[in-house]
Enzyme design. Structure first.
Site, short mmCIF file in Angstrom:
data_model
loop_
_atom_site.label_atom_id
_atom_site.label_comp_id
_atom_site.label_asym_id
_atom_site.label_seq_id
_atom_site.Cartn_x
_atom_site.Cartn_y
_atom_site.Cartn_z
N GLY A 1 0.74 -1.26 0.00
CA GLY A 1 0.00 0.00 0.00
C GLY A 1 0.76 1.30 0.00
O GLY A 1 0.13 2.35 -0.07
N GLY B 1 2.73 2.70 -2.29
CA GLY B 1 3.01 3.29 -3.60
C GLY B 1 2.12 4.47 -3.93
O GLY B 1 0.98 4.57 -3.47
N CYS C 1 -1.11 3.35 -5.62
CA CYS C 1 -1.76 2.20 -4.98
C CYS C 1 -2.85 2.70 -4.04
O CYS C 1 -2.63 3.63 -3.27
CB CYS C 1 -0.73 1.38 -4.20
SG CYS C 1 -1.43 -0.09 -3.41
#
Length: 348
Positions: free
Chosen positions: A181, A183, A186
């Protein structure tokens, strides 16, 4: 249900405390590392920064550019077998040391990987890549792949906790990819409520991996060279970049124009854009867990690499680390409430 009360930290929560140094110049810093792997006999040498295996980052063109400076690229998994064969026939000697073939965990993925390696046995790295590395099937696939390719270096992920790092290493992985998570494109954390602040994930997972003789990759969350330095300081062996390498000539992604200014599309591999492009759309049983954005066109990636590597060398001079390997031993993190003065948020 239980609650863990100890604080978990991301890159924005800390800075690195400077220390007395005998280094006279950034030019004295050596960013190269040498790694021996847990299962493979191969010894790797280079600068342990990786382009992420996203089709808007981890391209053949990016691999050519990064390998010139001994940086690594995890090639995205949507190139065809023919694409790989054509690239292999044209690529410079030695590039096989700086790229990984990415694969999923389905039967077709396994067959495609086998075909690529049959035609191109010189490639040494396999990246088994799923968003959620916590399934029993995933660990079994890693074990199966190790049995098929005993001499290859296997990268597997993603996970964020020490016990799963240990399980994947014991299943046959050499290097474990860490991050759920963090990124920039993301949305897993907001769609699922699941995740782990990246700095704390690195610290926990590096401790687990190094105890067994394995390595980890910090995957996601870096927005500037200082974050990369923090990841290495926390114990990451490799740092994987997505958004920081997007928008370049060597990146994938469609070039678009707004008000006369060029942009490139960049999207997460669990986004609606990626799923429509590669699998015909979002399956009815799942949700998109990625964004699609347009990043300003940034030209040749070499300019960005100079900024990244220069910043990392500067970090090392601030703490007295003559080699990148020494950075984690020289790192003391301090908790902070702010990172920078933002009175001027843009510059010319």
């Amino acid at each position: 249900m239980r609650i863990e009360y100890d604080i978990k930290l991301g890159f924005k929560d800390v800075m690195i405390r400077p220390k007395r140094s005998t280094l006279k110049s950034r030019s004295q810093v050596d960013l190269n590392r040498e790694f021996k792997f847990m299962h493979s006999d191969y010894v790797w040498k280079g600068i342990p920064i990786m382009a992420a295996n996203m089709d808007t980052v981890g391209t053949f063109e990016m691999a050519l550019a990064l390998s010139n400076q001994k940086l690594f690229t995890a090639i995205h998994k949507h190139y065809s077998i023919t694409d790989w064969n054509v690239f292999s026939s044209q690529a410079p000697e030695g590039i096989e040391n700086y790229i990984a073939i990415s694969t999923g965990i389905g039967k077709q993925d396994s067959e495609k990987l086998a075909a690529i390696l049959e035609f191109n046995p010189q490639y040494k790295f396999i990246c088994i890549d799923v968003a959620n590395g916590y399934s029993e099937y995933f660990a079994d696939f890693v074990k199966q792949t190790r049995g098929q390719y005993p001499d290859k270096v296997i990268i597997a992920g993603n996970v964020v906790t020490g016990e799963m790092v240990e399980e994947l290493l014991l299943s046959g992985a050499d290097v474990v990819k860490v991050g759920i998570g963090p990124g920039s494109v993301c949305t897993t954390r907001v769609k699922t409520g699941v995740g782990y602040p990246q700095l704390s994930a690195i610290i926990e997972c590096a401790d687990a991996a190094h105890g067994l003789g394995g390595q980890i990759i910090s995957d996601g969350g870096c927005t500037n060279p200082g974050d990369i330095a923090k990841a290495f300081g926390a114990g990451a062996d490799f740092v994987m970049l997505g958004g920081m390498l997007a928008g370049h000539d060597e990146s994938g992604g469609e070039l678009v124009e707004h008000n006369g200014k060029p942009f490139k599309k960049f999207y997460g591999m669990s986004s609606q854009t990626a799923m429509e492009k590669h699998v015909g759309g979002v399956a009815e049983y799942r949700a998109s867990e990625g964004k699609t954005v347009e990043v300003p066109y940034r030209g040749d990636v070499d300019t960005t690499l100079q900024d990244i590597l220069g910043g990392l060398r500067s970090t090392c001079t601030y703490v007295g680390a003559q080699r990148l390997k020494e950075l984690t031993k020289r790192t003391t993190f301090i908790r902070v409430a702010e990172q920078e003065n933002q009175v001027y948020k843009t510059s010319l």
